[in-house]
Design an enzyme around this catalytic site. Sequence first.
Site, short mmCIF file in Angstrom:
data_model
loop_
_atom_site.label_atom_id
_atom_site.label_comp_id
_atom_site.label_asym_id
_atom_site.label_seq_id
_atom_site.Cartn_x
_atom_site.Cartn_y
_atom_site.Cartn_z
N ARG A 1 -7.67 -0.43 1.13
CA ARG A 1 -8.23 -1.67 0.57
C ARG A 1 -8.67 -1.46 -0.88
O ARG A 1 -8.67 -2.39 -1.67
CB ARG A 1 -9.38 -2.16 1.47
CG ARG A 1 -10.51 -1.19 1.61
CD ARG A 1 -11.40 -1.48 2.82
NE ARG A 1 -10.82 -0.99 4.07
CZ ARG A 1 -11.37 -1.15 5.27
NH1 ARG A 1 -12.50 -1.82 5.40
NH2 ARG A 1 -10.77 -0.68 6.36
N ASP B 1 -2.39 10.29 3.22
CA ASP B 1 -3.79 9.92 3.43
C ASP B 1 -4.50 11.02 4.22
O ASP B 1 -4.44 11.06 5.44
CB ASP B 1 -3.87 8.58 4.18
CG ASP B 1 -5.31 8.13 4.41
OD1 ASP B 1 -6.22 8.74 3.81
OD2 ASP B 1 -5.50 7.16 5.18
N LYS C 1 0.86 -1.19 0.00
CA LYS C 1 0.00 0.00 0.00
C LYS C 1 0.89 1.23 0.00
O LYS C 1 1.62 1.48 0.96
CB LYS C 1 -0.91 0.01 1.24
CG LYS C 1 -1.67 1.33 1.45
CD LYS C 1 -2.58 1.31 2.68
CE LYS C 1 -3.18 2.69 2.95
NZ LYS C 1 -4.01 2.74 4.17
N LYS D 1 -9.84 13.32 7.56
CA LYS D 1 -9.34 13.04 8.90
C LYS D 1 -9.27 14.33 9.71
O LYS D 1 -9.18 15.42 9.14
CB LYS D 1 -7.93 12.45 8.81
CG LYS D 1 -7.87 11.01 8.34
CD LYS D 1 -6.43 10.51 8.36
CE LYS D 1 -6.30 9.09 7.82
NZ LYS D 1 -6.96 8.06 8.63
N1 BES Z 1 -4.10 4.79 6.81
C1 BES Z 1 -5.23 4.55 7.64
C2 BES Z 1 -4.94 3.56 8.76
C3 BES Z 1 -4.05 4.06 9.83
C4 BES Z 1 -4.59 4.78 10.88
C5 BES Z 1 -2.71 3.80 9.81
C6 BES Z 1 -3.78 5.23 11.87
C7 BES Z 1 -1.90 4.25 10.79
C8 BES Z 1 -2.44 4.97 11.83
C9 BES Z 1 -6.37 4.00 6.80
O1 BES Z 1 -6.42 4.43 5.50
C10 BES Z 1 -7.62 4.46 7.47
O2 BES Z 1 -7.84 5.62 7.49
N2 BES Z 1 -8.37 3.51 8.00
C11 BES Z 1 -9.57 3.81 8.68
C12 BES Z 1 -10.58 2.79 8.24
C13 BES Z 1 -11.97 3.10 8.65
C14 BES Z 1 -12.47 4.34 7.94
C15 BES Z 1 -12.84 1.91 8.33
C16 BES Z 1 -9.31 3.71 10.18
O3 BES Z 1 -8.56 2.83 10.59
O4 BES Z 1 -9.84 4.53 10.90
ZN ZN Z 2 -4.67 4.95 4.67
MN MN Z 3 -7.46 6.25 5.27
#
Ligand code: BES
Ligand code: ZN
Ligand code: MN
Length: 491
Positions: free
Chosen positions: A349, A268, A263, A275
């Site tokens: 994903r 992000d 990935k 976020k």
């Molecule tokens: N890149 C993030 C996951 C992440 C979060 C990595 C914190 C490292 C630290 C991923 O893209 C994400 O935002 N995931 C969300 C998924 C949710 C929206 C289902 C998450 O984990 O909050």
């Molecule tokens: Zn992410």
């Molecule tokens: Mn994300």
Amino acid sequence: MNLKLDNRGICEVETGCLVIPFVEGGSLPDSVAAVDKAAGGAITSLLEDGDIAVKPGKTTLLHRIPGIAAERVLAVGMGKPEKLNLAKFDSACMAAAKVLRDHPVRNCHSSLHEVAVEGISTADLLRQSALALRHGNYLYTVTKQRKDDAPEPLKTASFAAGPEFRDAVDQADGIAAGFDKARMLGDLPPNICTPSYLAQDAAAIAQAYDNVELEVLEESDMANLGMDALLGVSRGSSLDAKLIVLKYMGAEADERPVALIGKGITFDSGGLSLKSGENMMQMKYDMCGAAGVIGAFVACAEMQLEINLLCIVAAVENMPDGDACRPGDVLTSMSGKTIEVLNTDAEGRLVLCDAITYSEKFDPQCVIDVATLTGACVVALGHHASGLMSNDDELAQALTEAGDAIVDRAWRLPIWDEYQAQLDSPFADMKNIGGMPAGVLTAGCFLSRFAEDLNWAHIDVAGSAWKWGSKDGATGRPVGLLAQFLLNRAG
Ligand code: BES
Ligand code: ZN
Ligand code: MN
């Protein structure tokens, strides 16, 4: 930093620092006894006075020990011999590396591998200690200048052992090069480390080895392949996505390759499901899955393993402009499966599913994707273990054992069919989020739907690939786990 073997008597080695192990109770390891003897019992008397810390991971720096050629001695505590294991040994070596890093020492000579750890060979201990020293020596320099008075990193580390340990040192060299690559890519800021930057870096890797080739798919190529899940994420960014495919040929052409998929979200923001400032701050690290597989690829190429290896990186930026994917959009992935995007922050994903489908064309023996996929993984496992999910017990076991053997550990989590129902959507074949319960697993379940015909594993490194809230930055994980897995596969 150079790694060398040097089996002269330890007292004769002219070095900035001797690095020697101490255990609680029992007799002194041979190298320590030799130093003690040359120093007229100075070491034993320091020990008796309690001036040498022997607890695991504690260190004591000693100056002007008589009778030896070394300028300093770093005593490294390993704790009780019966409680010592590879993970504790590794932490002690890391602690030693940190001390060396903070002192004006340019070279060191180590006999840390002389301690006995049940079930672990001396060669593996030597390799682990060499990796730890290389790890401690890493310094990010791309956008920050070193201060004049900062201690310089080590130039050389030698190990008290003979030429029969050449393989251990060579492996440490190769794997450390992979770690360094992954850490540097992870630490780079997102305005430098863009999808194009990752593609250029891959081109440099392809240049450096005769048996490496590179192919980069542009957005138009991806559109022709029907990768609308990946492109759906990229649409919100002004930067072009790249699908980077590195090919290493170390075995017969007809041998099926191992495929690593990373990935590579170079930043992000969350997209329209933006976020918070707090959560966005560290999202340059969202390409650490890509960094990890590129690092493992470099390690493999450095070691010239007899294996065929593919490294596929989905390099994309997740941003919220006017063209961005909306919550509610339905995207059609390359596989033909449709996805209702209810949260644009579950973007990893979406890019990975198309990369997994793309990997099928190479008929890989196995596919391992690596991703900073979910915050839920960090809640579940913290920073010590990566989350491992797989549709194949043997592959899961091989990966777990590889991680254990190099202290880059992963813990298997279940992706039972029962969890799949959380992804049901009335408007598409699946949703891209599964709700609050078991967020790490529903992400794994989502990916598993694109890997039905593959021998597949997924490694969530959201907690392990970088140190949260610390200035240490990217860890380079899971380069060690993957490199060990490839070493084992290559036989
Ligand atoms: N890149 C993030 C996951 C992440 C979060 C990595 C914190 C490292 C630290 C991923 O893209 C994400 O935002 N995931 C969300 C998924 C949710 C929206 C289902 C998450 O984990 O909050
Ligand atoms: Zn992410
Ligand atoms: Mn994300």
